[in-house]
Write an enzyme that holds these catalytic residues in place. Structure first.
Site, PDB file in Angstrom:
ATOM      1  N   HIS A 127       0.877  -1.183   0.000  1.00 56.11           N
ATOM      2  CA  HIS A 127       0.000   0.000   0.000  1.00 56.11           C
ATOM      3  C   HIS A 127       0.914   1.233   0.000  1.00 56.11           C
ATOM      4  O   HIS A 127       2.011   1.185   0.539  1.00 56.11           O
ATOM      5  CB  HIS A 127      -0.839  -0.048   1.289  1.00 56.11           C
ATOM      6  CG  HIS A 127      -1.931   0.959   1.370  1.00 56.11           C
ATOM      7  ND1 HIS A 127      -1.711   2.267   1.723  1.00 56.11           N
ATOM      8  CD2 HIS A 127      -3.264   0.847   1.158  1.00 56.11           C
ATOM      9  CE1 HIS A 127      -2.867   2.918   1.737  1.00 56.11           C
ATOM     10  NE2 HIS A 127      -3.834   2.073   1.394  1.00 56.11           N
ATOM     11  N   ASP A 204       2.996  -4.564   8.044  1.00 54.99           N
ATOM     12  CA  ASP A 204       1.801  -3.760   7.850  1.00 54.99           C
ATOM     13  C   ASP A 204       0.607  -4.696   8.055  1.00 54.99           C
ATOM     14  O   ASP A 204       0.311  -5.541   7.204  1.00 54.99           O
ATOM     15  CB  ASP A 204       1.831  -3.166   6.435  1.00 54.99           C
ATOM     16  CG  ASP A 204       0.528  -2.483   6.059  1.00 54.99           C
ATOM     17  OD1 ASP A 204      -0.465  -2.627   6.791  1.00 54.99           O
ATOM     18  OD2 ASP A 204       0.503  -1.820   5.008  1.00 54.99           O
ATOM     19  N   GLN A 207      -4.639  -5.076   7.026  1.00 56.95           N
ATOM     20  CA  GLN A 207      -5.653  -6.034   6.574  1.00 56.95           C
ATOM     21  C   GLN A 207      -5.633  -7.338   7.371  1.00 56.95           C
ATOM     22  O   GLN A 207      -6.645  -8.042   7.424  1.00 56.95           O
ATOM     23  CB  GLN A 207      -5.456  -6.352   5.075  1.00 56.95           C
ATOM     24  CG  GLN A 207      -5.595  -5.157   4.157  1.00 56.95           C
ATOM     25  CD  GLN A 207      -7.006  -4.567   4.139  1.00 56.95           C
ATOM     26  OE1 GLN A 207      -7.989  -5.243   4.447  1.00 56.95           O
ATOM     27  NE2 GLN A 207      -7.109  -3.299   3.803  1.00 56.95           N
ATOM     28  N   LYS A 230     -10.625  -0.598  10.298  1.00 58.59           N
ATOM     29  CA  LYS A 230     -10.775  -1.826   9.492  1.00 58.59           C
ATOM     30  C   LYS A 230     -11.102  -3.016  10.408  1.00 58.59           C
ATOM     31  O   LYS A 230     -11.458  -4.090   9.942  1.00 58.59           O
ATOM     32  CB  LYS A 230      -9.494  -2.095   8.704  1.00 58.59           C
ATOM     33  CG  LYS A 230      -9.196  -1.014   7.656  1.00 58.59           C
ATOM     34  CD  LYS A 230      -7.988  -1.341   6.853  1.00 58.59           C
ATOM     35  CE  LYS A 230      -7.378  -0.138   6.177  1.00 58.59           C
ATOM     36  NZ  LYS A 230      -8.075   0.281   4.956  1.00 58.59           N
ATOM     37  N   CYS A 368      -4.642   2.310  -3.770  1.00 60.72           N
ATOM     38  CA  CYS A 368      -3.409   2.843  -3.153  1.00 60.72           C
ATOM     39  C   CYS A 368      -2.235   1.887  -3.350  1.00 60.72           C
ATOM     40  O   CYS A 368      -1.383   1.765  -2.449  1.00 60.72           O
ATOM     41  CB  CYS A 368      -3.609   3.175  -1.676  1.00 60.72           C
ATOM     42  SG  CYS A 368      -4.767   4.504  -1.400  1.00 60.72           S
TER      43      CYS A 368
HETATM   44  N1  PLP Z   1      -1.794  -0.813   4.514  1.00 56.61           N
HETATM   45  C1  PLP Z   1      -2.748  -1.535   3.923  1.00 56.61           C
HETATM   46  C2  PLP Z   1      -2.449  -2.917   3.451  1.00 56.61           C
HETATM   47  C3  PLP Z   1      -4.019  -1.005   3.757  1.00 56.61           C
HETATM   48  O1  PLP Z   1      -4.979  -1.728   3.175  1.00 56.61           O
HETATM   49  C4  PLP Z   1      -4.273   0.304   4.226  1.00 56.61           C
HETATM   50  C5  PLP Z   1      -5.590   0.930   4.012  1.00 56.61           C
HETATM   51  O2  PLP Z   1      -6.329   0.565   3.130  1.00 56.61           O
HETATM   52  C6  PLP Z   1      -3.244   1.004   4.851  1.00 56.61           C
HETATM   53  C7  PLP Z   1      -2.016   0.421   4.975  1.00 56.61           C
HETATM   54  C8  PLP Z   1      -3.463   2.386   5.386  1.00 56.61           C
HETATM   55  O3  PLP Z   1      -4.378   2.355   6.431  1.00 56.61           O
HETATM   56  P1  PLP Z   1      -4.929   3.709   7.084  1.00 56.61           P
HETATM   57  O4  PLP Z   1      -5.420   4.544   5.923  1.00 56.61           O
HETATM   58  O5  PLP Z   1      -6.026   3.274   7.971  1.00 56.61           O
HETATM   59  O6  PLP Z   1      -3.788   4.349   7.777  1.00 56.61           O
END
Ligand code: PLP
Length: 410
Positions: A127, A204, A207, A230, A368
């Site tokens: 992401h 990370d 998910q 999430k 993203c």
């Molecule tokens: N990493 C992953 C794999 C994601 O799916 C997301 C959000 O969709 C993020 C990071 C970023 O999360 P946040 O926008 O809640 O900080």
């Protein structure tokens, strides 16, 4: 004789008031859970009761409300610690979300560890939140980003990962569960291999935290970042887990109230963990709401939810594969609740628009993950992402909606 269902999805759905609403005159089919998940009534009630009964600032007050708010806030930290099996509450830092957690590590440990000519390893399926903070760090310092490639199914090439590790590698940051592909990465191996080179690893978990049971001690990861929204909790709250010895060695991120022990104009002494990284009045309601979300998840059981979601994923995959002109993007062996797809001759945004007329919420775009889209040489996908409150009937509605989309554009 009736047999009791293993996972009573109809009972679970009753906990989520939004699932009763209609969109464009049709029952809502919410399949955008990877973007954000819906909230159970217990989380909504907790937010209302916090604001209507105990709203006060934490840590600083001797009065009853402040003490109650502090107890709830710290109680939520303790619930999160148990959820991911961290050793101690001091290793659980409240952030705004995954993005802030990664930025925090990049601008503290990253700045301390990474020097000119050094390397940070990420992967091709990250992401943007796990790309840009490292890119910024590398630009600041004159270091380089190294990227683990993936195969056409969307799986990491582990041989290539091992080859990338060298004495120049100072950090590894990899997604546990890909938001765009659904791939579950072999993160325990990734951590073990990096540790052979004395390199810390950030996972990370944006998910994975909502969909897989996670044990940070078993994974042995050095950092694990995720977002409350999430995980069936509120927006604007997240968690950064870090091993105590690393967190202690790290410089501060933001500075100000709450994260100090004492201040004079000559010198400031910073607070102990985890407060050292929690400058300013925190998102108290968000943290308490996240605690309620953890309570809720515990009543469901993430292992049972995972088993149900994987049954749903299998059903969805089989159903989508029967549709002529549909191509799945992300066909890893080890996957969780994401169905990313393309329809021949139709732009993903048009798919999303037609599905919305059917009350079906999916996400379309690059999710993203633009470098991942570049890897597959596509601009975007349509993505249906599952949660434990989804049903086979909703997958059927999706399939019907896709047929309808073909009709509209034929
Ligand atoms: N990493 C992953 C794999 C994601 O799916 C997301 C959000 O969709 C993020 C990071 C970023 O999360 P946040 O926008 O809640 O900080």
């Amino acid at each position: 004789m009736t047999t009791k269902p293993v996972f009573d999805v109809e009972a679970v759905r009753k906990d989520f008031p939004i699932l009763n609403r209609e969109v464009q005159g049709k029952p809502l089919v919410y399949l955008d859970n990877a973007a954000t998940s819906q909230k159970p009534q217990s989380v909504i009630d907790k937010l209302v009761s916090y604001y209507s009964e105990i709203n006060a600032n934490v840590h600083r007050g001797v009065h009853t409300l402040s003490q109650e708010a502090t107890d709830e806030y710290e109680g939520a930290r303790s619930k999160v610690r148990k959820l991911i099996n961290a050793k101690e509450e001091a290793e659980i830092i409240f952030t705004r979300g995954t993005t802030e957690g990664i930025n925090l590590v990049a601008q503290t440990l990253g700045v301390q560890r990474v020097g000119e000519g050094d390397e940070v390893i990420i992967s091709n399926m990250e992401h943007h939140s796990n790309v840009v903070p490292w890119q910024v760090l590398c630009d600041q310092i004159g270091a380089h980003l190294r990227v683990v490639p993936i195969n056409d199914d969307g799986e990491l090439l582990m041989d290539e990962y091992e080859k990338l590790l060298s004495p120049r590698t100072k950090l590894v940051s990899i997604v546990h569960l890909s938001n765009a592909l659904g791939t579950i990465n072999p993160v325990k191996d990734i951590v073990a291999i990096a540790h052979q080179h004395d390199v810390p690893v950030l996972l990370d978990g944006a998910q994975s935290a909502p969909h897989l049971p996670v044990d940070v001690q078993d994974l042995d990861c050095d950092f694990y970042a995720f977002s409350g929204h999430k995980l069936y909790g509120p927006t604007g709250i997240g968690i950064l887990y870090g091993k105590r010895e690393l967190l202690e060695s790290m410089s501060v991120y933001q500075t100000g109230g709450e994260q100090i022990k004492s201040v004079t104009f000559e010198k400031t002494i910073y607070n102990d963990l985890p407060y050292k990284f929690e400058a300013g009045t925190p998102n108290i309601a968000g943290a308490i709401g996240l605690g309620a979300a953890v309570d809720y998840i515990n009543t469901i059981g993430l292992d049972r939810a995972e088993a149900y979601e994987s049954e749903l994923l299998q059903y969805g995959t089989e159903q989508l594969q029967t549709i002529e002109g549909l191509k799945l993007i992300g066909t890893a062996q080890h996957k969780s609740g994401v169905l990313s797809f393309l329809l021949e001759g139709i732009h993903p945004h048009d798919i999303g628009t037609v599905l919305d007329t059917q009350g079906i919420a999916i996400r379309t775009g690059h999710h993203c993950t633009q470098p991942l889209m570049q890897r597959f040489q596509i601009p975007a996908t349509a993505r249906a992402s599952l949660a434990f409150y989804n049903t086979k009937a909703e997958i059927d509605a999706l399939v019907e909606g896709i047929h309808k989309t073909f009709e509209v554009f034929s």
